[in-house]
Each structure stands twice: as structure tokens, then as C-alpha cells.
Design an enzyme around this catalytic site. Structure first.
Site, PDB file in Angstrom:
ATOM      1  N   THR A  32       0.843  -1.193   0.000  1.00 15.34           N
ATOM      2  CA  THR A  32       0.000   0.000   0.000  1.00 15.34           C
ATOM      3  C   THR A  32       0.880   1.246   0.000  1.00 15.34           C
ATOM      4  O   THR A  32       1.968   1.228   0.582  1.00 15.34           O
ATOM      5  CB  THR A  32      -0.885  -0.022   1.267  1.00 15.34           C
ATOM      6  N   GLY A  33       0.393   2.317  -0.643  1.00 16.24           N
ATOM      7  CA  GLY A  33       1.132   3.582  -0.603  1.00 16.24           C
ATOM      8  C   GLY A  33       1.489   4.061  -1.994  1.00 16.24           C
ATOM      9  O   GLY A  33       1.274   3.370  -2.993  1.00 16.24           O
ATOM     10  N   SER A  34       2.069   5.256  -2.043  1.00 17.75           N
ATOM     11  CA  SER A  34       2.312   5.898  -3.338  1.00 17.75           C
ATOM     12  C   SER A  34       3.449   5.235  -4.119  1.00 17.75           C
ATOM     13  O   SER A  34       3.449   5.259  -5.355  1.00 17.75           O
ATOM     14  CB  SER A  34       2.607   7.385  -3.133  1.00 17.75           C
ATOM     15  N   THR A  35       4.424   4.638  -3.434  1.00 19.63           N
ATOM     16  CA  THR A  35       5.535   3.978  -4.148  1.00 19.63           C
ATOM     17  C   THR A  35       5.064   2.644  -4.713  1.00 19.63           C
ATOM     18  O   THR A  35       5.302   2.329  -5.889  1.00 19.63           O
ATOM     19  CB  THR A  35       6.743   3.775  -3.210  1.00 19.63           C
ATOM     20  N   ASP A  89       6.432  -3.743  -1.191  1.00 17.97           N
ATOM     21  CA  ASP A  89       5.754  -2.823  -0.275  1.00 17.97           C
ATOM     22  C   ASP A  89       6.663  -1.640   0.052  1.00 17.97           C
ATOM     23  O   ASP A  89       7.895  -1.764   0.004  1.00 17.97           O
ATOM     24  CB  ASP A  89       5.369  -3.574   1.014  1.00 17.97           C
ATOM     25  N   ASP A  92       8.044   3.749   5.676  1.00 17.64           N
ATOM     26  CA  ASP A  92       8.192   5.138   6.121  1.00 17.64           C
ATOM     27  C   ASP A  92       9.586   5.410   6.647  1.00 17.64           C
ATOM     28  O   ASP A  92      10.065   6.537   6.596  1.00 17.64           O
ATOM     29  CB  ASP A  92       7.128   5.443   7.178  1.00 17.64           C
ATOM     30  N   GLY A 104       2.187   4.328   7.408  1.00 16.94           N
ATOM     31  CA  GLY A 104       1.809   5.698   7.037  1.00 16.94           C
ATOM     32  C   GLY A 104       0.432   5.745   6.392  1.00 16.94           C
ATOM     33  O   GLY A 104      -0.269   6.753   6.469  1.00 16.94           O
ATOM     34  N   GLU A 111      -0.499  -5.527   5.887  1.00 19.61           N
ATOM     35  CA  GLU A 111       0.816  -5.558   5.218  1.00 19.61           C
ATOM     36  C   GLU A 111       1.738  -6.560   5.909  1.00 19.61           C
ATOM     37  O   GLU A 111       2.450  -7.316   5.255  1.00 19.61           O
ATOM     38  CB  GLU A 111       1.449  -4.161   5.233  1.00 19.61           C
ATOM     39  N   LYS A 129      13.722   8.008   2.971  1.00 17.42           N
ATOM     40  CA  LYS A 129      13.217   7.093   4.003  1.00 17.42           C
ATOM     41  C   LYS A 129      14.339   6.419   4.806  1.00 17.42           C
ATOM     42  O   LYS A 129      14.063   5.709   5.764  1.00 17.42           O
ATOM     43  CB  LYS A 129      12.355   5.997   3.367  1.00 17.42           C
TER      44      LYS A 129
HETATM   45  C1  5RP Z   1       1.084   2.032   4.321  1.00 20.51           C
HETATM   46  C2  5RP Z   1       2.561   1.957   4.334  1.00 20.51           C
HETATM   47  C3  5RP Z   1       3.276   2.546   3.189  1.00 20.51           C
HETATM   48  O1  5RP Z   1       3.967   1.534   2.509  1.00 20.51           O
HETATM   49  C4  5RP Z   1       4.235   3.592   3.694  1.00 20.51           C
HETATM   50  O2  5RP Z   1       3.500   4.567   4.379  1.00 20.51           O
HETATM   51  C5  5RP Z   1       5.030   4.252   2.547  1.00 20.51           C
HETATM   52  O3  5RP Z   1       4.157   4.959   1.723  1.00 20.51           O
HETATM   53  P1  5RP Z   1       4.653   5.805   0.476  1.00 20.51           P
HETATM   54  O4  5RP Z   1       5.198   4.828  -0.524  1.00 20.51           O
HETATM   55  O5  5RP Z   1       3.410   6.514  -0.011  1.00 20.51           O
HETATM   56  O6  5RP Z   1       5.709   6.774   0.944  1.00 20.51           O
HETATM   57  O7  5RP Z   1       3.186   1.425   5.229  1.00 20.51           O
HETATM   58  O8  5RP Z   1       0.529   1.568   5.516  1.00 20.51           O
END
Ligand code: 5RP
Length: 237
Positions: A32-35, A89, A92, A104, A111, A129
Site C-alpha cells: 500500500t502507498g504511493s511507491t 511494499d 516510512d 503511514g 501488510e 526514508k
Molecule cells: C502504508 C505503508 C506505506 O507503505 C508507507 O506509508 C510508505 O508509503 P509511500 O510509498 O506513499 O511513501 O506502510 O501503511
């Protein structure tokens, strides 16, 4: 290089690098998340081009499942499979031992289930990060049963943490996870022993899971920018 956001470029590159490592026929944990969203996008592109065939995704959140459907990735559940080949995955924070803080996006409970089952868990991050010590830039997310929020808050304060209930954006009141629970973001002055803290937090009655991922990551891919050009580095321990 164009005037594109450098963080977005790093995330794109690292997402693509992880998607390129997925082989046909694999069962893939979808973080989950933008990456990870970029990894999901590139997996979809590889499927459409025919370079990749017959993968199945195990989503770690509502967001991951929506994105996977958008990009044509067939989904499955843990009830229907007996293994996960590879999970991709984000994180943060990543320390030099490849330990992580995640959550995050408040998705760390699912996850951790999916990432821990994967034969290979690949973490995808941009260089912002990386930290020397977990907890330096990011609080530890802790998912809590709503009826236990008061006693869990007190128990965490007794451990020396400073818990803050995560509040919604464009929504009054707290963030509610995909499981219907709440999240405390806990600041600690110093996390000397992440493995011990992970267990201690999970031992508090009412805590579902916390965002410390200790000893789970097999590989960390780091997106970087050098001389205006994005690149991907494999982080070694
Ligand atoms: C979601 C997460 C995300 O993988 C983490 O917050 C990183 O997110 P992003 O890739 O948007 O920086 O742990 O619960």
C-alpha cells in the site's frame, strides 16, 4: 531532466525496478502507498504487453485492491493460496539492518500478514526514508480496537511513548482502518531495540499490530537522484 517532482521520479523508478523482478506465474503481495502504486501500475503494463503472464495479487488494503483492479491484475486471497512468491511494499523508515517503520497509510496490519508470508519481500523507498535509527523521523503506528483506545493509550504512556490518535483528513474524527479500528501514532525518544518494542507493543491487550517490521525485508530498493537522473540502488546490510 524535466521539472518533475524528484520524489515522484524516485518512487516511479523504484516501483518499476521491483515490478521488473516479478516472474510469470507468481503470487504477488501488493503493498500500500504511493511507491507501491507505481509498482502495481508497472505490473499492469507488463501484463498488458504480454511480458508477464498469469500472476495473482494479494492486496494489503482496500487501496491496493482498487489499484490492482484498475491495472488489470487478477486478485486472490490467503484462503485460496498456500504461498506468496514475492511481496512489494513501501516503508516510512528503513534502518541499516533493513528494519522498517510502516503504517503511514494505516495498512500495516494486513501488510505485515502478507509481507511476512512472502518468500521474497522487497521494500521500495525513495532515499528520504533511510535513517540511522528507527523512530528518528516517523512515529510508530499502532492499530487499536476502538473500545480499548483509553487503556492502550495509558499502557503506551507507561512504556515512555507519546501516543497521538491519528485524525482523518477531509473527515471529522479519527482515521478508521480497513478492519474498523483506530491508529495511535507513537513517538518514542529512542528505539534502542526495535524487536523487543515490536513484541512489547503487540502484547498490550487491544493492540492489533504495530508498524515495526523487524527482520522481515529480504531486499531494499532505494530510489535516488544523481546528477538530475533517477536511479535505483540495492541496499546491502
Ligand atoms: C502504508 C505503508 C506505506 O507503505 C508507507 O506509508 C510508505 O508509503 P509511500 O510509498 O506513499 O511513501 O506502510 O501503511
Amino acid at each position: 531532466m524535466a521539472t518533475e517532482d524528484p520524489v515522484k521520479l524516485m518512487k516511479q523508478q523504484v516501483g518499476k525496478a521491483a515490478a521488473d523482478r516479478v516472474q510469470s506465474g507468481s503470487i504477488v503481495g501488493l503493498g500500500t502507498g504511493s511507491t507501491t502504486a507505481f509498482a502495481i501500475q508497472f505490473l499492469g503494463e507488463r501484463l498488458r504487453s504480454g511480458a508477464l503472464k498469469e500472476i495473482k495479487g494479494v492486496p494489503t488494503s482496500f487501496q491496493a485492491s482498487v489499484l490492482a483492479k484498475q491495472h488489470g491484475i487478477p486478485l486472490t486471497t490467503l484462503d485460496e493460496i498456500d504461498h506468496i512468491d514475492i511481496a512489494i511494499d513501501g516503508a516510512d523508515e528503513v534502518d541499516p539492518q533493513h528494519n522498517l517503520i510502516k503504517g503511514g497509510g494505516a495498512a500495516h496490519t494486513r501488510e505485515k500478514v502478507v509481507d511476512s508470508l512472502a518468500k521474497q519481500f522487497i521494500v521500495v523507498v525513495d532515499s528520504s526514508k533511510l535513517v540511522d535509527r528507527l523512530g528518528s523521523t516517523f512515529a510508530v503506528p499502532v492499530e487499536v480496537l476502538p473500545m480499548a483506545i483509553a487503556p492502550v493509550t495509558q499502557a503506551i504512556e507507561k512504556l515512555g511513548g507519546k501516543p497521538e490518535l491519528r485524525m482523518g483528513v477531509k473527515k471529522d474524527g479519527p482515521v478508521i482502518t480497513d478492519q474498523g479500528n483506530m491508529v495511535l501514532d507513537v513517538q518514542f525518544d529512542a528505539i534502542d531495540n526495535p524487536a523487543e518494542l515490536e513484541k512489547t507493543l503487540n502484547n498490550i491487550p487491544g493492540v492489533l499490530e504495530n508498524g515495526l517490521f523487524v527482520g522481515l525485508a529480504h531486499l531494499v530498493l532505494v530510489g535516488e537522484i544523481h546528477n538530475d537522473h533517477p536511479s535505483v540502488r540495492e541496499m546491502s546490510r
